[in-house]
Design a protein around this motif. Structure first.
Motif, PDB file in Angstrom:
ATOM      1  N   LYS B  68     -12.387  -3.677 -17.413  1.00  0.00           N
ATOM      2  CA  LYS B  68     -11.107  -4.313 -17.707  1.00  0.00           C
ATOM      3  C   LYS B  68     -11.255  -5.117 -18.989  1.00  0.00           C
ATOM      4  O   LYS B  68     -12.188  -5.925 -19.109  1.00  0.00           O
ATOM      5  CB  LYS B  68     -10.746  -5.221 -16.527  1.00  0.00           C
ATOM      6  N   VAL B  70     -10.886  -8.061 -21.173  1.00  0.00           N
ATOM      7  CA  VAL B  70     -10.572  -9.456 -20.855  1.00  0.00           C
ATOM      8  C   VAL B  70     -10.421 -10.318 -22.102  1.00  0.00           C
ATOM      9  O   VAL B  70      -9.952 -11.445 -22.036  1.00  0.00           O
ATOM     10  CB  VAL B  70     -11.617 -10.101 -19.907  1.00  0.00           C
ATOM     11  N   ASP B  86     -20.753  -9.168 -19.704  1.00  0.00           N
ATOM     12  CA  ASP B  86     -19.565  -8.461 -20.171  1.00  0.00           C
ATOM     13  C   ASP B  86     -19.997  -7.353 -21.116  1.00  0.00           C
ATOM     14  O   ASP B  86     -20.957  -7.504 -21.868  1.00  0.00           O
ATOM     15  CB  ASP B  86     -18.641  -9.431 -20.925  1.00  0.00           C
ATOM     16  N   VAL B 112      -5.519  -6.958 -23.582  1.00  0.00           N
ATOM     17  CA  VAL B 112      -6.135  -7.653 -22.452  1.00  0.00           C
ATOM     18  C   VAL B 112      -5.460  -7.197 -21.153  1.00  0.00           C
ATOM     19  O   VAL B 112      -4.228  -7.152 -21.082  1.00  0.00           O
ATOM     20  CB  VAL B 112      -6.016  -9.187 -22.629  1.00  0.00           C
ATOM     21  N   GLY B 113      -6.262  -6.825 -20.187  1.00  0.00           N
ATOM     22  CA  GLY B 113      -5.728  -6.334 -18.920  1.00  0.00           C
ATOM     23  C   GLY B 113      -5.852  -4.818 -18.774  1.00  0.00           C
ATOM     24  O   GLY B 113      -5.795  -4.297 -17.668  1.00  0.00           O
ATOM     25  N   ASP B 114      -6.023  -4.124 -19.899  1.00  0.00           N
ATOM     26  CA  ASP B 114      -6.118  -2.660 -19.826  1.00  0.00           C
ATOM     27  C   ASP B 114      -7.399  -2.233 -19.106  1.00  0.00           C
ATOM     28  O   ASP B 114      -8.448  -2.860 -19.230  1.00  0.00           O
ATOM     29  CB  ASP B 114      -6.110  -2.049 -21.235  1.00  0.00           C
ATOM     30  N   ILE B 115      -7.266  -1.148 -18.365  1.00  0.00           N
ATOM     31  CA  ILE B 115      -8.417  -0.558 -17.680  1.00  0.00           C
ATOM     32  C   ILE B 115      -8.917   0.606 -18.539  1.00  0.00           C
ATOM     33  O   ILE B 115      -8.133   1.468 -18.949  1.00  0.00           O
ATOM     34  CB  ILE B 115      -7.995  -0.030 -16.293  1.00  0.00           C
ATOM     35  N   MET B 141      -6.857   3.953 -19.104  1.00  0.00           N
ATOM     36  CA  MET B 141      -6.259   4.602 -17.938  1.00  0.00           C
ATOM     37  C   MET B 141      -4.893   3.968 -17.721  1.00  0.00           C
ATOM     38  O   MET B 141      -4.790   2.761 -17.529  1.00  0.00           O
ATOM     39  CB  MET B 141      -7.138   4.381 -16.713  1.00  0.00           C
ATOM     40  N   ASP B 142      -3.854   4.807 -17.770  1.00  0.00           N
ATOM     41  CA  ASP B 142      -2.500   4.272 -17.767  1.00  0.00           C
ATOM     42  C   ASP B 142      -1.935   4.039 -16.377  1.00  0.00           C
ATOM     43  O   ASP B 142      -0.942   3.350 -16.211  1.00  0.00           O
ATOM     44  CB  ASP B 142      -1.572   5.212 -18.535  1.00  0.00           C
ATOM     45  N   SER B 143      -2.529   4.676 -15.377  1.00  0.00           N
ATOM     46  CA  SER B 143      -1.956   4.535 -14.040  1.00  0.00           C
ATOM     47  C   SER B 143      -3.062   4.647 -13.001  1.00  0.00           C
ATOM     48  O   SER B 143      -4.206   4.947 -13.336  1.00  0.00           O
ATOM     49  CB  SER B 143      -0.921   5.643 -13.802  1.00  0.00           C
ATOM     50  N   GLY B 144      -2.685   4.422 -11.770  1.00  0.00           N
ATOM     51  CA  GLY B 144      -3.642   4.614 -10.692  1.00  0.00           C
ATOM     52  C   GLY B 144      -3.826   3.374  -9.853  1.00  0.00           C
ATOM     53  O   GLY B 144      -3.414   2.276 -10.207  1.00  0.00           O
ATOM     54  N   GLU B 145      -4.432   3.606  -8.703  1.00  0.00           N
ATOM     55  CA  GLU B 145      -4.725   2.525  -7.763  1.00  0.00           C
ATOM     56  C   GLU B 145      -6.179   2.123  -7.970  1.00  0.00           C
ATOM     57  O   GLU B 145      -7.070   2.960  -7.991  1.00  0.00           O
ATOM     58  CB  GLU B 145      -4.506   3.050  -6.339  1.00  0.00           C
ATOM     59  N   LEU B 146      -6.399   0.820  -8.126  1.00  0.00           N
ATOM     60  CA  LEU B 146      -7.759   0.314  -8.351  1.00  0.00           C
ATOM     61  C   LEU B 146      -8.412  -0.053  -7.028  1.00  0.00           C
ATOM     62  O   LEU B 146      -7.801  -0.723  -6.196  1.00  0.00           O
ATOM     63  CB  LEU B 146      -7.699  -0.967  -9.175  1.00  0.00           C
ATOM     64  N   ILE B 158     -20.296   9.175  -4.223  1.00  0.00           N
ATOM     65  CA  ILE B 158     -20.382  10.429  -4.970  1.00  0.00           C
ATOM     66  C   ILE B 158     -20.958  11.523  -4.063  1.00  0.00           C
ATOM     67  O   ILE B 158     -20.436  12.620  -3.988  1.00  0.00           O
ATOM     68  CB  ILE B 158     -21.232  10.223  -6.246  1.00  0.00           C
ATOM     69  N   VAL B 185     -10.772   4.384  -9.609  1.00  0.00           N
ATOM     70  CA  VAL B 185      -9.346   4.515  -9.895  1.00  0.00           C
ATOM     71  C   VAL B 185      -8.848   5.822  -9.284  1.00  0.00           C
ATOM     72  O   VAL B 185      -9.408   6.887  -9.538  1.00  0.00           O
ATOM     73  CB  VAL B 185      -9.056   4.488 -11.409  1.00  0.00           C
TER      74      VAL B 185
END
Lengths: 250, 227, 270
Positions: B68, B70, B86, B112-115, B141-146, B158, B185
């Motif tokens: 992420k 930050v 980091d 800031v905040g982008d995955i 990554m523009d979408s998805g559940e974290l 895996i 994700v």
């Protein structure tokens, strides 16, 4: 001796009915603070203590960074309502000293070299205080470190012994600590058989000194069995773990 | 398939004695191989091995991670990679060698905040890990559940040659990206996503179970759409 | 104690949250005016006169009451003392640090204190022993054990639960001195104040924000009401504006949400 009579009867029974070498009831639970990387709660006699670990994490302020190992920080703190008379929340000299000896009792077990330039924080909060709170705090803190998955050579476990008159007894409670004749908190790395904390007050004959010291170690190992049990409950709670298990990614 | 007995260990336990090769989370003291973590230990052809059940993510070069953003400075992005350090993604790795703080706007790429999916380019003990997004599938990554799981359980998620993660992905029809740092994700239809997320959490919770794959399989059912 | 405000919400979570809010829902499935699960345990610290462990979602607070005697303030010679303190323990959050109380911790304690005091929850005149000389002092100390948003309400509920279940020595006056007796009596509780905190995110107003929602809110308002639906304390937070209409709407929400929480509180502390 008068105190002796009061704290221990003719048959060697103590005020709460324990024998000379008997521990108070102990209850341990691992993984109690949601935000923490590792945590544990201990109830030992009337002690109620929560320990939590954060880290390894970045060191602030930067000038405290150690290039070759982790910086271990600790705080032993008593809640204002943890004692009979309300305690001022600001740390007392006693709490500051105990914070230091707790850190020094834990650090030998932590492989600090594996985490250079980081901080590992150990916070011990006494919610209710009874005799032996520092050894109970160490016992919980070492579980919190193991729960956080920080490399450790061993757990650390503590137990305190002391004197009621001339009699060596295990695990003093509050009254025995205040009215007895000596207190000896000891912490050990149980599988290594090494001592990481030793504090003594009172007057011991050479013989009683050895007896109390060895009893503290023996009783510490009893508490260690409870530590194992608490970790097993947290990490291996289903009985499916023994036996073959399929391979995983390398 | 080699089958090895596993032993539950806690720090300080002796896993084996004698002369073996040994991996991380194990320390040799005299003749004894000592566990440094809570986990499942085994002694097999590869020597003494300990699979920890808890612990932080420590960066290794070439690891794929999901992080992420930050913070930003003139020269790149600071990325939280769920570790004690980091990650740093240099702007020159993104804009190319002609990057100049005067002409390029960093926030046009990541805020800031982008995955982001990234690779650990390099990591030494004396410097924070450097990240790179060169290569397929890396970047924002523009979408998805974290979902966050313990990094120590990533190998279980895996599975052998990707068996577990493929099963979750195929049976739910979701795209499941797993970072070595324990960040996952999931992208897919809403209900399927919930199902995949639950399956991931199941692996995390029961990573020590011997019949984990069967349990997850049973939960997912045989349907391809996750229902 | 200082809480660094460095919790960054992921962009994709933000987008999801905003999407849901538009549909009148929240990421964890709650309705906009729905508080998280509240659990109240009392009597957890035997050495305290009263105590409570309250969990509001994953926020957890332990409050302990200590009662003694002391000297009244010169301007209120006929009233006992009631002091609420709060500490955000370093063990409660990766962003909390040890040290003297931060602005946040002090605001927290004062807002909670205000709700308790102004509602006249405890009849302080009954805690006066010898006017101008001796009164009962009641310290309520709060340990924040885990931070996940809305510490105002979690702490306030812990204080109310601890006070409602507190027992104290009965005092008798001999000459101008107060002497404790063996008789144990409850603290004189008159009312049950309930605070309800709301946050504004995007355009929506939500009750009981969690940490993620707090990190995204632009306005926060706490309103405390009493048993009769009177408003007895409030605090607006964050550097942004609020319309008068919204203030009134928040008051209505607080009265209505507070009612259900009060029933649970009374039930749990009977």
């Amino acid at each position: 001796m008068e105190t002796e009579k009061k704290l221990m009867d003719e048959d060697g029974n103590r005020l709460d009915g324990r024998k000379w070498n008997q521990l108070r009831p102990i209850r341990l639970e691992v993984g109690v603070v949601k935000n923490a990387d590792g945590s544990a709660h201990i109830e030992w006699g009337k002690n109620k203590i929560t320990a939590a670990v954060y880290g390894p994490k970045e060191v602030h302020p930067k000038h405290q960074v150690l290039p070759d190992r982790a910086l271990l920080r600790s705080r032993y703190h008593m809640a204002p309502f943890s004692v009979d008379e309300r305690k001022n929340p600001a740390p007392s000299r006693r709490e500051i000293e105990i914070s230091k000896v707790i850190r020094e009792a834990l650090e030998p077990a932590v492989v600090v070299e594996d985490y250079p330039r980081t901080a590992i924080e150990v916070w011990v909060e006494v919610l209710q205080s009874d005799g032996g709170s520092r050894v109970a705090g160490i016992t919980a803190a070492s579980l919190a470190l193991a729960d956080a998955g920080i490399n450790m050579r061993d757990l650390v476990v503590g137990c305190s012994c002391g004197l009621l008159g001339e009699h060596v007894v295990a695990d003093l409670d509050d009254t025995e600590d205040k009215e007895g004749n000596g207190d000896m908190p000891v912490a050990i790395m149980p599988t290594k058989g090494l001592v990481t904390l030793l504090q003594v007050d009172g007057i011991y004959t050479r013989e009683n000194f050895q007896k109390a010291f060895e009893l503290a170690i023996e009783k510490g190992k009893e508490v260690y069995a409870m530590q194992r049990e608490a970790l097993t409950k947290r990490f291996f709670s289903s009985d499916l773990t023994s036996g073959p298990i399929e391979e995983e990614a390398a | 398939m080699p089958i090895v007995e596993r032993k539950q260990v806690i720090p300080g336990d002796v896993i084996a004695r004698g002369d073996h090769r040994y991996g991380p989370f194990v320390e040799k003291v005299g003749d004894d191989y000592i566990a440094l973590r809570i986990g499942l230990a085994e002694v097999g052809a590869d020597g003494v091995k300990l699979n920890p059940l808890t612990g932080p993510y420590l960066p290794r070069a070439d690891d794929e991670v999901i992080g992420k953003v930050v913070d930003m400075n003139g020269f790149g992005w600071v990325v939280d990679i769920n570790s004690c350090f980091d990650g740093f993604l240099p702007a020159s790795f993104v804009f190319g060698r002609e990057f100049s703080p005067a002409t390029h706007d960093l926030s046009s790429k990541f805020r800031v905040g982008d995955i982001i999916g990234a690779r650990i380019e390099s990591f030494e003990r004396s410097r924070d890990p450097q990240l790179s997004i060169r290569g397929q599938g890396y970047g924002k990554m523009d979408s998805g559940e974290l979902v966050k799981i313990s990094p120590t359980k990533v190998p279980r998620l895996i599975g052998r040659r990707g068996a577990m993660i493929n099963m979750i992905s195929e049976r739910t029809g979701c795209d499941v990206r797993v970072g070595q740092n324990g960040v996952v994700v999931v992208n897919g239809q809403p209900e399927a996503t919930t199902k995949a997320v639950t399956a991931v959490q199941m692996v995390e919770k029961e990573a020590h179970a011997a019949d984990l794959a069967a349990k997850v399989e049973q939960y997912l059912g045989s349907g391809g759409d996750g229902n | 104690m200082s809480m660094k405000k460095n919790y960054v919400v992921e962009t994709i979570r933000k987008a999801q949250m905003m999407d849901m809010l538009e549909k009148g829902k929240r990421l964890d499935g709650r309705a906009l005016d729905e508080p998280r699960k509240l659990t109240i345990e009392t009597g957890i610290i035997q050495k305290a006169n009263g105590s409570a462990r309250v969990s509001l979602g994953n926020s957890q607070v332990i409050a302990g009451v200590k009662i003694a005697t002391g000297v009244p303030f010169p301007d209120t010679p006929d009233k006992g003392l009631l002091v609420v303190n709060a500490e955000i323990l370093p063990l409660a959050s990766p962003y909390a640090e040890p040290g003297p109380p931060s602005e946040e911790a002090i605001e927290l304690a004062r807002v909670v204190d205000r709700g308790i005091r102004e509602s006249e929850m405890v009849d302080l005149t009954k805690l006066c022993l010898v006017e101008g000389k001796s009164v009962v002092t009641t310290f309520v100390d709060c340990n924040i054990m885990n931070v996940d948003g809305n510490l105002f309400d979690a702490t306030s509920y812990a204080v109310v639960a601890a006070l409602r279940t507190s027992k104290m020595k009965k005092y008798k006056v001999e000459g101008d001195k107060a002497v404790s007796t063996d008789e144990v009596v409850p603290v004189p509780i008159e009312r049950t104040p309930i605070s309800v905190t709301m946050a504004r995110l995007g355009g929506a107003v939500i009750v009981d924000p969690d940490a993620e929602e707090e990190a995204m809110m632009d306005m926060r308002i706490t309103i405390t009401t009493d048993d009769d639906g009177n408003i007895c304390a409030s605090q607006k937070g964050e550097a942004s504006t609020i319309s008068p209409e919204l203030v009134l709407k928040a008051a209505d929400t607080s009265i209505q949400v507070g009612r259900a929480i009060r029933s649970q509180m009374v039930e749990a502390t009977r």
